[in-house]
Write a protein that holds these residues in place. Structure first.
Motif, mmCIF file in Angstrom:
data_model
loop_
_atom_site.group_PDB
_atom_site.id
_atom_site.type_symbol
_atom_site.label_atom_id
_atom_site.label_comp_id
_atom_site.label_asym_id
_atom_site.label_seq_id
_atom_site.Cartn_x
_atom_site.Cartn_y
_atom_site.Cartn_z
ATOM 1 N N ALA A 10 58.545 10.485 41.841
ATOM 2 C CA ALA A 10 57.769 11.506 41.400
ATOM 3 C C ALA A 10 58.264 13.077 42.625
ATOM 4 N N GLN A 11 59.271 12.238 43.794
ATOM 5 C CA GLN A 11 58.707 13.077 44.904
ATOM 6 C C GLN A 11 60.326 13.166 45.257
ATOM 7 N N GLY A 14 65.846 16.100 42.239
ATOM 8 C CA GLY A 14 66.374 15.962 40.517
ATOM 9 C C GLY A 14 68.552 16.161 40.724
ATOM 10 N N ALA A 96 64.175 9.073 38.764
ATOM 11 C CA ALA A 96 63.238 10.411 38.728
ATOM 12 C C ALA A 96 63.917 11.185 37.041
ATOM 13 N N LEU A 97 64.596 10.888 37.054
ATOM 14 C CA LEU A 97 65.353 11.400 35.852
ATOM 15 C C LEU A 97 64.546 10.736 34.599
ATOM 16 N N ALA A 99 61.682 9.287 34.937
ATOM 17 C CA ALA A 99 60.200 9.525 35.221
ATOM 18 C C ALA A 99 60.876 10.938 34.285
ATOM 19 N N GLU A 100 61.762 12.045 34.539
ATOM 20 C CA GLU A 100 60.598 12.542 33.755
ATOM 21 C C GLU A 100 61.666 13.053 31.949
ATOM 22 N N ARG A 101 62.242 12.512 31.684
ATOM 23 C CA ARG A 101 62.842 13.024 30.647
ATOM 24 C C ARG A 101 62.391 11.487 29.376
ATOM 25 N N LYS A 103 59.688 10.096 30.683
ATOM 26 C CA LYS A 103 58.415 9.222 30.841
ATOM 27 C C LYS A 103 57.759 7.987 31.512
ATOM 28 N N THR A 233 62.915 13.782 26.754
ATOM 29 C CA THR A 233 62.820 15.739 26.347
ATOM 30 C C THR A 233 64.549 16.456 26.748
ATOM 31 N N ASN A 235 67.744 18.327 27.384
ATOM 32 C CA ASN A 235 68.735 18.763 28.629
ATOM 33 C C ASN A 235 68.372 19.682 29.087
#
Length: 235
Positions: A10-11, A14, A96-97, A99-101, A103, A233, A235
């Protein structure tokens, strides 16, 4: 049951640029190729990707629990980052990638799972402690040459061959030199299996080192996938 929940990366800073795409031709060679400032992944299963992101070897697949599609769906990734970024931070970037792309959400948990316990066989060990010094291991399929390694290190190496966690309960202290040979085709056999091609690793341990792997159950720390989107999600 011990559970600690967390959000992946989360922190964490990227990647500079990152592209995630479904693998075009599934069933081909899977590869992860890191280089200074870049990481390329081709035909990597979601499970292998998560294991890599959290520094877990591929042969410890038991350490990750999640939906079946983690092993059946593969992706390609191209990502860039500053060339001097240390590997642990690159792994955090992959977390992190995800988690972002995707979830991705996971938690750590301790479960009672099948394990092996490394013990001394009834006739006693056939190896003896040597003078301490730098450890070294080498070998190939069906062969392990060890110099000045601990029983805990041997347990870790056996875990990769047996496909389950191995706990050292030999009580043997110090470091040891030995050569262990077995039939690679029998590496994943059970302790009671026997084959004409050569001894299984279970038989080799008893005959050559005077040690034994006993099957049972015990606490194993694993990662559990709570949520992961089917489609990343854009690119």
């Amino acid at each position: 049951l011990s559970v600690v929940s967390f959000a992946a990366g989360a922190q964490t800073p990227g990647f500079e640029v990152a592209s995630i795409k479904p693998t075009r031709s599934a069933g081909g060679v899977s590869s992860i190729r890191p280089s200074p400032g870049r990481v390329s992944m081709e035909n990597v299963s979601l499970k292998k990707l998560i294991l890599n992101a959290y520094g877990i070897p591929d042969d410890q697949g038991y350490a990750l629990a999640g939906p079946g599609r983690l092993t059946t769906e593969s992706i390609d990734i191209e990502a860039t980052f500053p060339a001097d970024t240390p590997l642990p931070q690159v792994r955090q970037m992959i977390q992190a990638l995800l988690a972002e792309r995707f979830k991705l959400a996971l938690h750590r948990e301790t479960r009672q799972l099948p394990i092996y316990t490394l013990v001394v066989s009834k006739n006693g060990p056939k190896i003896h402690a040597v003078e301490d010094g730098p450890p070294r291991t080498s070998g190939g399929p069906g062969r392990l040459e060890a110099t000045r390694i601990t029983m805990q290190k041997l347990a870790d190496l056996l875990s990769r061959q047996a496909g389950l966690p191995v706990v050292d309960s030999t009580g043997l202290k110090g470091v040891f030199d030995f050569t262990l040979t077995w039939s690679p085709d029998e590496a994943a056999a059970t302790p009671t299996d026997s084959g004409a091609a050569g001894p299984s690793i279970f038989t080799a341990l008893q005959e050559q080192l005077g040690l034994k792997l006993e099957s049972g159950r015990g606490p194993v720390d694993i990662l559990v996938v709570d949520h992961m989107e089917k489609v990343p999600t854009g690119n």
